[in-house]
Scaffold this motif. Structure first.
Motif, PDB file in Angstrom:
ATOM      1  N   ARG A   1     -40.802   8.793   8.634  1.00 40.35           N
ATOM      2  CA  ARG A   1     -40.030   9.815   9.343  1.00 40.35           C
ATOM      3  C   ARG A   1     -40.408  11.185   8.796  1.00 40.35           C
ATOM      4  N   ALA A   2     -40.285  12.201   9.631  1.00 38.45           N
ATOM      5  CA  ALA A   2     -40.613  13.567   9.221  1.00 38.45           C
ATOM      6  C   ALA A   2     -39.406  14.199   8.544  1.00 38.45           C
ATOM      7  N   VAL A   3     -39.598  14.597   7.291  1.00 34.14           N
ATOM      8  CA  VAL A   3     -38.548  15.318   6.565  1.00 34.14           C
ATOM      9  C   VAL A   3     -39.092  16.702   6.224  1.00 34.14           C
ATOM     10  N   HIS A   4     -38.394  17.737   6.703  1.00 30.98           N
ATOM     11  CA  HIS A   4     -38.777  19.124   6.460  1.00 30.98           C
ATOM     12  C   HIS A   4     -37.832  19.711   5.426  1.00 30.98           C
ATOM     13  N   LEU A   5     -38.383  20.323   4.385  1.00 25.14           N
ATOM     14  CA  LEU A   5     -37.566  20.912   3.328  1.00 25.14           C
ATOM     15  C   LEU A   5     -37.453  22.415   3.519  1.00 25.14           C
ATOM     16  N   LEU A   6     -36.228  22.912   3.481  1.00 28.98           N
ATOM     17  CA  LEU A   6     -35.937  24.336   3.398  1.00 28.98           C
ATOM     18  C   LEU A   6     -35.334  24.511   2.013  1.00 28.98           C
ATOM     19  N   ALA A   7     -36.187  24.826   1.044  1.00 29.27           N
ATOM     20  CA  ALA A   7     -35.816  24.710  -0.371  1.00 29.27           C
ATOM     21  C   ALA A   7     -35.796  26.059  -1.060  1.00 29.27           C
ATOM     22  N   GLY A   8     -34.708  26.325  -1.791  1.00 26.94           N
ATOM     23  CA  GLY A   8     -34.596  27.546  -2.559  1.00 26.94           C
ATOM     24  C   GLY A   8     -35.730  27.672  -3.562  1.00 26.94           C
ATOM     25  N   ILE A   9     -36.317  28.868  -3.651  1.00 25.47           N
ATOM     26  CA  ILE A   9     -37.431  29.092  -4.566  1.00 25.47           C
ATOM     27  C   ILE A   9     -36.928  28.996  -6.005  1.00 25.47           C
ATOM     28  N   THR A  10     -37.592  28.174  -6.791  1.00 25.47           N
ATOM     29  CA  THR A  10     -37.214  27.987  -8.182  1.00 25.47           C
ATOM     30  C   THR A  10     -38.088  28.843  -9.093  1.00 25.47           C
ATOM     31  N   ALA A  11     -37.659  28.984 -10.340  1.00 23.85           N
ATOM     32  CA  ALA A  11     -38.331  29.880 -11.276  1.00 23.85           C
ATOM     33  C   ALA A  11     -39.573  29.236 -11.877  1.00 23.85           C
ATOM     34  N   ASN A  12     -40.468  30.119 -12.353  1.00 28.26           N
ATOM     35  CA  ASN A  12     -41.659  29.721 -13.107  1.00 28.26           C
ATOM     36  C   ASN A  12     -42.518  28.725 -12.335  1.00 28.26           C
ATOM     37  N   ASP A  13     -42.964  27.646 -13.010  1.00 25.74           N
ATOM     38  CA  ASP A  13     -43.864  26.699 -12.350  1.00 25.74           C
ATOM     39  C   ASP A  13     -43.110  25.535 -11.712  1.00 25.74           C
ATOM     40  N   ARG A  14     -41.785  25.611 -11.674  1.00 21.93           N
ATOM     41  CA  ARG A  14     -41.019  24.496 -11.097  1.00 21.93           C
ATOM     42  C   ARG A  14     -41.245  24.359  -9.596  1.00 21.93           C
ATOM     43  N   MET A  15     -41.527  25.475  -8.923  1.00 21.35           N
ATOM     44  CA  MET A  15     -41.806  25.397  -7.489  1.00 21.35           C
ATOM     45  C   MET A  15     -43.130  24.698  -7.252  1.00 21.35           C
ATOM     46  N   ASP A  16     -44.113  24.917  -8.143  1.00 20.93           N
ATOM     47  CA  ASP A  16     -45.382  24.179  -8.046  1.00 20.93           C
ATOM     48  C   ASP A  16     -45.113  22.682  -8.105  1.00 20.93           C
ATOM     49  N   TRP A  17     -44.280  22.302  -9.051  1.00 15.18           N
ATOM     50  CA  TRP A  17     -43.959  20.882  -9.254  1.00 15.18           C
ATOM     51  C   TRP A  17     -43.252  20.320  -8.026  1.00 15.18           C
ATOM     52  N   LEU A  18     -42.332  21.092  -7.459  1.00 18.90           N
ATOM     53  CA  LEU A  18     -41.606  20.638  -6.267  1.00 18.90           C
ATOM     54  C   LEU A  18     -42.580  20.420  -5.107  1.00 18.90           C
ATOM     55  N   VAL A  19     -43.472  21.382  -4.874  1.00 19.27           N
ATOM     56  CA  VAL A  19     -44.434  21.257  -3.770  1.00 19.27           C
ATOM     57  C   VAL A  19     -45.348  20.052  -3.981  1.00 19.27           C
ATOM     58  N   GLU A  20     -45.832  19.881  -5.201  1.00 18.70           N
ATOM     59  CA  GLU A  20     -46.733  18.767  -5.493  1.00 18.70           C
ATOM     60  C   GLU A  20     -46.055  17.423  -5.254  1.00 18.70           C
ATOM     61  N   LYS A  21     -44.873  17.249  -5.829  1.00 15.33           N
ATOM     62  CA  LYS A  21     -44.190  15.953  -5.713  1.00 15.33           C
ATOM     63  C   LYS A  21     -43.669  15.703  -4.304  1.00 15.33           C
ATOM     64  N   ALA A  22     -43.213  16.756  -3.623  1.00 15.00           N
ATOM     65  CA  ALA A  22     -42.760  16.578  -2.242  1.00 15.00           C
ATOM     66  C   ALA A  22     -43.920  16.126  -1.355  1.00 15.00           C
ATOM     67  N   THR A  23     -45.107  16.673  -1.603  1.00 12.79           N
ATOM     68  CA  THR A  23     -46.285  16.250  -0.846  1.00 12.79           C
ATOM     69  C   THR A  23     -46.592  14.779  -1.107  1.00 12.79           C
ATOM     70  N   GLU A  24     -46.543  14.371  -2.366  1.00 14.74           N
ATOM     71  CA  GLU A  24     -46.778  12.969  -2.704  1.00 14.74           C
ATOM     72  C   GLU A  24     -45.765  12.047  -2.024  1.00 14.74           C
ATOM     73  N   LEU A  25     -44.536  12.526  -1.886  1.00 12.60           N
ATOM     74  CA  LEU A  25     -43.480  11.714  -1.285  1.00 12.60           C
ATOM     75  C   LEU A  25     -43.512  11.733   0.238  1.00 12.60           C
ATOM     76  N   GLY A  26     -44.390  12.552   0.832  1.00 13.81           N
ATOM     77  CA  GLY A  26     -44.575  12.500   2.271  1.00 13.81           C
ATOM     78  C   GLY A  26     -43.902  13.587   3.076  1.00 13.81           C
TER      79      GLY A  26
END
Length: 245
Positions: free
Chosen positions: A75-100
């Motif tokens: 299923r398509a899940v679209h995230l509207l996610a608050g921007i996090t500090a430092n490199d945590r947003m990198d981590w969120l984008v990376e893991k969200a991509t892995e999760l589909g």
């Protein structure tokens, strides 16, 4: 077999030069003429390829057979996610991509520590899109999720037309992560099928005004349980639950 994103038309039998990023990676891996790799351009499926020539800064390959392999979430899940500090947003984008994840819209919320605009915003979006590409190369996805431009919630609501928006293809169920009392658990509130738009805030969560605005635009408040998760953890937990549901 090494996998590389090649955002260009691909056809069996064609000889092409790899884009600079992929070419550098091939050189770092010390691949040689005759070695094989996998290419994908985000349009579906993947291609076999063989290295023909290694130059100082360029790599020539011959494109081989196409395989209609898809590894997308059910299923398509679209995230509207608050921007996090430092490199945590990198981590969120990376893991969200892995999760589909289907797409990510960085939300400039009232409590966001990182405020983006102008050239700085453009560079950050390009960086996060590159993070998503690299995650696809690693995890096997052949379709790269789009990282949309950063926007505040009021601006995002102005993009709405009926049931659709720039971040929401078609009519998607809208869910809002909320700490208010009386919210329903995610798996009770979510529909079993169909696309979902999931909204979560930055560190400290959304403000009361932002929550009210979201509710006015059809978001249903939900909870992930009694524990308070970090801003980069919460959307990933919801994404995993929704894709498994």
């Amino acid at each position: 077999m090494p996998r590389f994103h090649c955002p260009a038309p691909l056809a069996t039998g064609a000889e092409i030069e790899l884009p600079p990023g992929a070419a550098r990676h091939v050189q770092v891996l010390r691949l040689q003429p005759g070695d094989t790799l996998t290419l994908f351009n985000g349009e579906g499926g993947e291609f076999e390829a063989t290295v023909l020539k290694m130059g100082r800064s360029d790599v020539l390959v011959r494109v081989g057979a196409h395989h209609a392999t898809e590894r997308e979430a059910p299923r398509a899940v679209h995230l509207l996610a608050g921007i996090t500090a430092n490199d945590r947003m990198d981590w969120l984008v990376e893991k969200a991509t892995e999760l589909g994840v289907a797409s990510i819209t960085p939300l400039v919320a009232e409590r966001s520590v990182l405020k983006l605009k102008g050239e700085r915003a453009d560079k950050k979006i390009a960086h996060w899109q590159a993070v998503a590409v690299a995650a696809c190369e690693q995890c096997g996805r052949n379709r790269v999720p789009v990282v949309h431009d950063a926007i505040d919630l009021a601006g995002w609501t102005r993009t709405l037309t009926g049931a659709a928006s720039a971040t929401e293809p078609g009519a998607a169920q809208r869910l809002l992560l909320s700490l208010r009392s009386g919210t329903a658990p995610l798996l009770r509130a979510a529909t079993p099928t169909g696309p979902v738009l999931f909204l979560s805030g930055p560190e400290g969560g959304l403000s009361s005004a932002e929550e009210e605005l979201a509710l006015l635009h059809g978001f249903a408040p939900i909870t992930l349980g009694p524990r308070v998760l970090r801003a980069e953890t919460a959307p990933l937990a919801a994404l995993a639950a929704l894709t498994l549901l």
